[in-house]
Write a protein that holds these residues in place. Structure first.
Motif, PDB file in Angstrom:
ATOM      1  N   ALA A 148      25.216  32.046  38.976  1.00  0.00           N
ATOM      2  CA  ALA A 148      26.334  31.606  39.915  1.00  0.00           C
ATOM      3  C   ALA A 148      27.403  31.374  39.224  1.00  0.00           C
ATOM      4  O   ALA A 148      28.631  31.271  39.890  1.00  0.00           O
ATOM      5  CB  ALA A 148      25.642  30.411  40.635  1.00  0.00           C
ATOM      6  N   MET A 189      23.969  30.412  50.217  1.00  0.00           N
ATOM      7  CA  MET A 189      24.568  31.320  48.977  1.00  0.00           C
ATOM      8  C   MET A 189      25.965  32.061  49.727  1.00  0.00           C
ATOM      9  O   MET A 189      27.051  32.279  49.035  1.00  0.00           O
ATOM     10  CB  MET A 189      23.734  32.172  48.210  1.00  0.00           C
ATOM     11  CG  MET A 189      22.840  31.071  47.805  1.00  0.00           C
ATOM     12  SD  MET A 189      21.363  32.586  47.167  1.00  0.00           S
ATOM     13  CE  MET A 189      22.162  33.651  45.687  1.00  0.00           C
ATOM     14  N   LEU A 197      22.998  39.759  47.754  1.00  0.00           N
ATOM     15  CA  LEU A 197      21.956  38.545  48.060  1.00  0.00           C
ATOM     16  C   LEU A 197      20.675  39.216  48.185  1.00  0.00           C
ATOM     17  O   LEU A 197      20.670  39.708  49.598  1.00  0.00           O
ATOM     18  CB  LEU A 197      22.465  37.503  48.829  1.00  0.00           C
ATOM     19  CG  LEU A 197      23.803  37.016  48.539  1.00  0.00           C
ATOM     20  CD1 LEU A 197      24.117  35.931  49.342  1.00  0.00           C
ATOM     21  CD2 LEU A 197      24.212  36.636  47.149  1.00  0.00           C
ATOM     22  N   PHE A 227      17.220  35.851  46.291  1.00  0.00           N
ATOM     23  CA  PHE A 227      17.263  34.343  47.067  1.00  0.00           C
ATOM     24  C   PHE A 227      15.643  34.192  47.658  1.00  0.00           C
ATOM     25  O   PHE A 227      15.052  35.332  47.533  1.00  0.00           O
ATOM     26  CB  PHE A 227      18.206  34.158  48.322  1.00  0.00           C
ATOM     27  CG  PHE A 227      17.798  35.282  49.174  1.00  0.00           C
ATOM     28  CD1 PHE A 227      16.914  34.988  50.184  1.00  0.00           C
ATOM     29  CD2 PHE A 227      18.495  36.663  49.252  1.00  0.00           C
ATOM     30  CE1 PHE A 227      16.651  36.039  51.443  1.00  0.00           C
ATOM     31  CE2 PHE A 227      18.390  37.187  50.503  1.00  0.00           C
ATOM     32  CZ  PHE A 227      17.466  37.066  51.361  1.00  0.00           C
TER      33      PHE A 227
END
Length: 489
Positions: free
Chosen positions: A385, A413, A303, A404
């Protein structure tokens, strides 16, 4: 000059390949044997005895008979046995590492690192054996005394996976032996050779008959289910998938067993906008590629803040593409094979699913031709996702990257998973580091580093990633129970 091939042949030839029960090597009761494969070539290394339920029962008979005597052995003596076994492993590092590489696939340098790490559990718990403490204090009413003592739980069933054939064993055997528990050990069928050698080394170090009983088998359920139901068994420790862990917990409930469960993971690797990218990429390579990515603590989801995602992806892909793929015994190869064809095909399926859903393949992504279960280091960008690999444990050299925009979004997340083993966070802001590590729903956090494994630290997760802790000062507690004595005056 001795070649790697000669050394490998000799190392396998020297092994005892039968079951180890009651201090003796014996064939399986049904005479069955099963092959152990070299994942780099698909060739058979050797065959070992295939334990039956009758052999499992014999192993528990041995452990139960040895339990009272072993519990009475002085802690210092138990610790010295573990210390001698540690020294033997270190002396024979090259031989043990070669066995790990042959049956599991990782490179020799990584296997040597596992020997050092795995052996250290024996040294650590050998030192912890003499530090088990009780308590003596005045009762709250003042008319008596409270005495508490720590005692071994009793015979323990230890079930280990294939991805770290030595370390997963010593992380369980070390505290069990130190605490005074006898054991029945069921190693993974893919990697029993390291376990066979460890049993020999522990015996030579002075471990009495019956304290360690080793039952490799291809019929894990048939062998272990009767043991879990047997009232003489008092402890179950398992490392493996969450799915299997749930099944074992249900079975253990009927016998009210003490359980330790080190289960699956879905580790988030968070790179904040202010992260040192050099450090983050270095950490990513360790967190993703250590053990070929076949580790429950491997980074599973990257991420990355949207302002640094392109640069991070470019650097990570360059590092991943530069890794040489080949047999672990090849000194120039950094990435060996996955454990078997099933796992290679599963990893390929996860990558294909992500690409089909819109992920961008930056590098890798195609299994190579020829023998062995190789899969190239792979980087995926813009992973949606809905892709399966955002929810499933990859267990391979694949790095999926998602972006993000805020700390809150990153945490949402990261925590959006049933798993909670480990998370990684890279930031140069102290306040952000504290806030985000405290908000991560994981049992462990790597803050600005990609390596969390340490024998002196408590290893374990929360949520569906398990129960209990292995290693550290609390690791031996999993094999001890507390008895309280009310003393009248």
């Amino acid at each position: 000059m001795t070649t790697i091939t000669d050394a490998a042949t000799a190392a396998v030839a020297r092994l005892d390949k039968d079951l180890f029960i009651g201090g003796e090597w014996r064939p399986a009761s049904g005479g069955g044997r099963f092959p152990v494969e070299n994942p780099a070539t698909g060739e058979i290394l050797c065959e070992v005895a295939d334990a039956t339920p009758e052999d499992g029962a014999a192993a528990l008979d041995s452990a139960a008979a040895a339990q009272p005597g072993w519990a009475a052995v002085p802690p210092r003596e138990r610790g010295e046995i573990l210390r001698r076994a540690y020294e033997a492993l270190i002396r024979r590092t090259d031989e043990v590492a070669l066995l790990i590489t042959l049956e599991m696939g990782k490179s020799l340098p990584e296997s040597r690192a596992e020997v050092a790490y795995g052996a250290d559990y024996l040294r650590w718990f050998g030192e912890e054996a003499v530090r088990v403490a009780g308590e003596w204090k005045t009762g709250s009413a003042g008319d008596g005394r409270i005495l508490t003592v720590r005692r071994p739980v009793g015979p323990a069933l230890l079930i280990t996976p294939w991805n770290a054939p030595l370390a997963m064993l010593t992380r369980k055997i070390g505290p069990a032996v130190a605490a005074g528990c006898t054991t029945v050990v069921k190693p993974a069928a893919q990697t029993p050779l390291t376990a066979l050698l460890l049993a020999r080394l522990l015996t030579e170090a002075g471990l009495p008959p019956g304290v360690l009983n080793l039952v490799p088998t291809t019929a894990a359920g048939a062998v272990t289910e009767p043991l879990i139901a047997d009232r003489r068994l008092r402890k179950l420790s398992f490392t493996g998938s969450t799915e299997v862990g749930r099944t074992l917990l249900r079975r253990a409930a009927d016998n009210v067993l003490r359980t330790s469960m080190e289960l699956g993971g879905n580790a988030p690797f968070i790179v904040c906008a202010d992260a040192d990218l050099d450090s983050a990429v270095d950490g990513a390579m360790v967190a993703k590629m250590r053990n070929l990515g076949e580790a429950c603590i491997a980074a599973n989801r990257f991420l990355v803040h949207e302002t640094v995602a392109d640069e991070f992806t470019r650097r990570l892909a360059a590092r991943m593409s530069a890794l040489t793929v080949g047999p672990g015994t090849d000194g120039s190869a950094a990435v060996g094979p996955l454990i078997d064809a099933r796992q290679r095909d599963r990893v390929a399926g996860l990558v294909d699913d992500a690409v089909a859903r819109g992920a961008q393949l930056v590098c890798g992504g195609r299994p190579g031709p020829g023998a062995g279960y190789f899969y190239p280091p792979t980087v995926l960008a813009d992973v949606p996702a809905a892709a399966r690999l955002t929810r499933e444990e990859i267990f391979g050299p694949v790095a999926p990257i998602t972006t993000f925009g805020s700390d809150e979004q990153a945490l949402a997340m990261a925590n959006d998973t049933e798993f909670g083993l480990v998370g990684y966070l890279f930031t140069r802001d102290l306040g952000r580091a504290v806030r985000m590590t405290e908000a991560l729903e994981t049992g462990m956090v790597g803050l600005n580093r990609g390596l969390v494994s340490d024998v002196a630290a408590p290893f374990g997760g929360i949520k569906q990633s398990g129960l209990g802790r292995e290693g550290g000062a609390t690791g031996i507690d999993e094999y001890l129970e507390t008895q309280y004595v009310a003393v009248g005056l």
